[in-house]
Design an enzyme around this catalytic site. Structure first.
Site, PDB file in Angstrom:
ATOM      1  N   HIS A 101      34.104  37.267  25.040  1.00 56.25           N
ATOM      2  CA  HIS A 101      33.717  38.620  25.462  1.00 56.25           C
ATOM      3  C   HIS A 101      34.693  39.689  24.973  1.00 56.25           C
ATOM      4  CE1 HIS A 101      30.517  36.782  27.525  1.00 56.25           C
ATOM      5  NE2 HIS A 101      31.042  36.639  28.717  1.00 56.25           N
ATOM      6  N   HIS A 171      26.541  42.102  31.695  1.00 55.97           N
ATOM      7  CA  HIS A 171      26.936  40.857  32.361  1.00 55.97           C
ATOM      8  C   HIS A 171      26.704  40.926  33.873  1.00 55.97           C
ATOM      9  CE1 HIS A 171      29.093  37.138  33.085  1.00 55.97           C
ATOM     10  NE2 HIS A 171      29.417  37.024  31.802  1.00 55.97           N
ATOM     11  N   SER A 172      25.588  41.500  34.290  1.00 56.21           N
ATOM     12  CA  SER A 172      25.282  41.517  35.726  1.00 56.21           C
ATOM     13  C   SER A 172      24.935  40.128  36.227  1.00 56.21           C
ATOM     14  CB  SER A 172      24.116  42.466  35.999  1.00 56.21           C
ATOM     15  OG  SER A 172      24.489  43.809  35.797  1.00 56.21           O
ATOM     16  N   GLU A 304      22.224  37.055  29.971  1.00 61.35           N
ATOM     17  CA  GLU A 304      22.884  37.929  29.008  1.00 61.35           C
ATOM     18  C   GLU A 304      22.210  37.857  27.636  1.00 61.35           C
ATOM     19  OE1 GLU A 304      27.142  36.806  29.062  1.00 61.35           O
ATOM     20  OE2 GLU A 304      26.498  35.497  30.715  1.00 61.35           O
TER      21      GLU A 304
END
Length: 339
Positions: A101, A171-172, A304
C-alpha cells in the site's frame, strides 16, 4: 469541521456529504478517508456500516488503513523492487520484506487538501514528490467522493512528471450490521470472478491466476462467509482467511461484487472499472475502534478494486504504468439497498 491535529500541528478536517434518508458520508482529510458511512438498512434502522477510529493518533499509529485512500501502489510489490525502462526501482518495504500500500508512509498517512466541496461531493488532492517512498515521478492525485441517494461514487485520478506506476483504491471495511455489531461471519458475499490469485507466505502471487472451481474462492453465487473462511485449504491457512485478489469478469464500470446481511436486510453492490478485486476478510484486524471498543479479526471486510498485486513484476498482466501526459482514473461505486 475539525477532527484533530497532525503531529506537526496541521489541522485535520472532516467534511460531511449526503443526507438522510440517503447515504451520508464523513470524509477526513487525513488519508482522504471515508470515516463514516451512514445507511438506512432494510430493517429501517440507520447505521454506520464502515469501521473507523476516533482520533488522529489512532489512525496514524495503528495499521489497518480503515477507510483510507491507498497509493501510490495498492497491494504488494515483491521485495519492493521492479524494473522500469531498464532501471531497477527500489521502493520502501513494510510487510514481510515487500512493499504494501505504498510503504509505511503511504498516502493513507498523508494530509490531503480539500479542493472543492458541495452538499453532495468533495474532492481532495495530494502531491507526491518524485522519489516519495522510492517511487519515480512527481504525482498529483485526487479523489472525489459523490453521494447520489443510496449510491456513493469514488473517483481516483493521478498524473505524473515521469514514468511511474499508480494503483489507487479505497480501503473501507464494511459491516452491514453496523460498526461494533460483531463479525461479518453471517454476511453473504458474491464475487463475479472465475479466477483468483494464489499467493505465497508473504502475500506475493505464485505463478498465475487460478480457477476458483472447487476452492473456497468460488464465490460466484452468494456464499455465507463464516464457513468459507474456516475451510481447511492451504491458501487460507497462511492468511487465516481470505486476503486474495480476484480477477473480475468484464471491462469498464460494472458490478463486481455483492455483500449482504440477512440480519439487517441490507445489501451493498460494488461496481468498479478495475480488473481485480482484493477481498480481505479482516483477518488481522486489531486495535482501537470507536467509543472505547477494540476491533477483532473478522469485524469487517474490505473490498478493494485495483490492478493485480505485484503487477510491475508481471509483464503479462494488465499494467499499472502511468506516463507523463496520461491521466490515471479509476471509479468505485457503492450502491446500498434493502433485501
Amino acid at each position: 469541521m475539525g477532527f484533530g491535529e497532525m503531529p506537526d500541528g496541521r489541522p485535520v478536517e472532516r467534511v460531511t456529504i449526503g443526507a438522510a434518508p440517503g447515504v451520508e458520508v464523513d470524509v477526513l482529510t487525513l488519508g482522504a478517508t471515508a470515516h463514516r458511512v451512514q445507511v438506512t438498512g432494510g430493517d429501517g434502522v440507520r447505521r454506520d456500516v464502515v469501521l473507523g477510529r476516533d482520533t488522529v493518533p489512532s489512525l496514524l499509529g495503528v495499521d489497518g488503513f480503515l477507510g483510507a485512500t491507498i497509493g501510490r501502489y495498492a497491494n504488494r510489490i515483491a521485495a519492493g523492487r521492479f524494473t522500469l525502462d531498464g532501471v531497477e526501482v527500489v521502493v520502501a518495504t513494510n510487510d514481510r520484506g515487500n512493499s504494501l500500500h505504498g510503504g509505511a508512509d503511504g498516502w493513507d498517512k498523508r494530509l490531503w487538501t480539500v479542493e472543492s466541496v458541495s452538499p453532495t461531493a468533495v474532492t481532495l488532492a495530494l502531491v507526491s514528490a518524485d522519489g516519495d517512498m522510492g517511487f519515480p515521478g512527481e504525482v498529483a492525485a485526487t479523489v472525489t467522493y459523490e453521494v447520489d441517494g443510496a449510491t456513493v461514487r469514488i473517483t481516483h485520478t493521478a498524473t505524473t512528471s515521469a514514468p511511474t506506476v499508480v494503483n489507487m483504491t479505497n480501503h473501507s471495511y464494511f459491516n452491514l450490521d453496523g460498526d461494533g455489531a460483531g463479525t461479518i461471519d453471517g454476511h453473504t458475499l458474491q464475487v463475479h470472478a472465475d479466477r483468483y490469485t494464489p499467493i505465497d507466505a508473504t502475500g506475493i502471487p505464485l505463478d498465475d491466476h487460478a480457477p476458483v472451481d472447487d476452492t473456497p474462492f468460488d464465490l460466484r453465487t452468494a456464499t455465507v462467509l463464516g464457513p468459507v473462511l474456516r475451510v481447511d485449504h492451504p491458501q487460507l491457512a497462511g492468511t487465516r482467511g481470505i486476503d486474495h485478489n480476484f480477477v473480475v469478469r468484464g471491462e469498464g464500470l460494472r458490478p463486481v461484487a455483492v455483500l449482504s446481511s440477512p440480519a439487517t436486510r441490507t445489501s451493498l453492490e460494488l461496481s468498479s472499472d478495475q480488473q481485480g478485486l482484493q477481498v480481505y476478510a479482516g483477518n488481522g484486524l486489531f486495535g482501537p475502534g470507536r467509543s472505547g471498543r477494540r476491533y477483532r479479526p473478522g469485524d469487517g471486510i474490505a473490498l478493494e478494486p485495483q490492478v493485480s498485486p505485484d503487477t510491475p513484476n508481471r509483464p503479462s498482466w494488465p499494467s499499472a504504468r502511468l506516463e507523463p501526459g496520461q491521466t490515471y482514473r479509476s471509479v468505485i461505486e457503492w450502491r446500498f439497498s434493502a433485501l
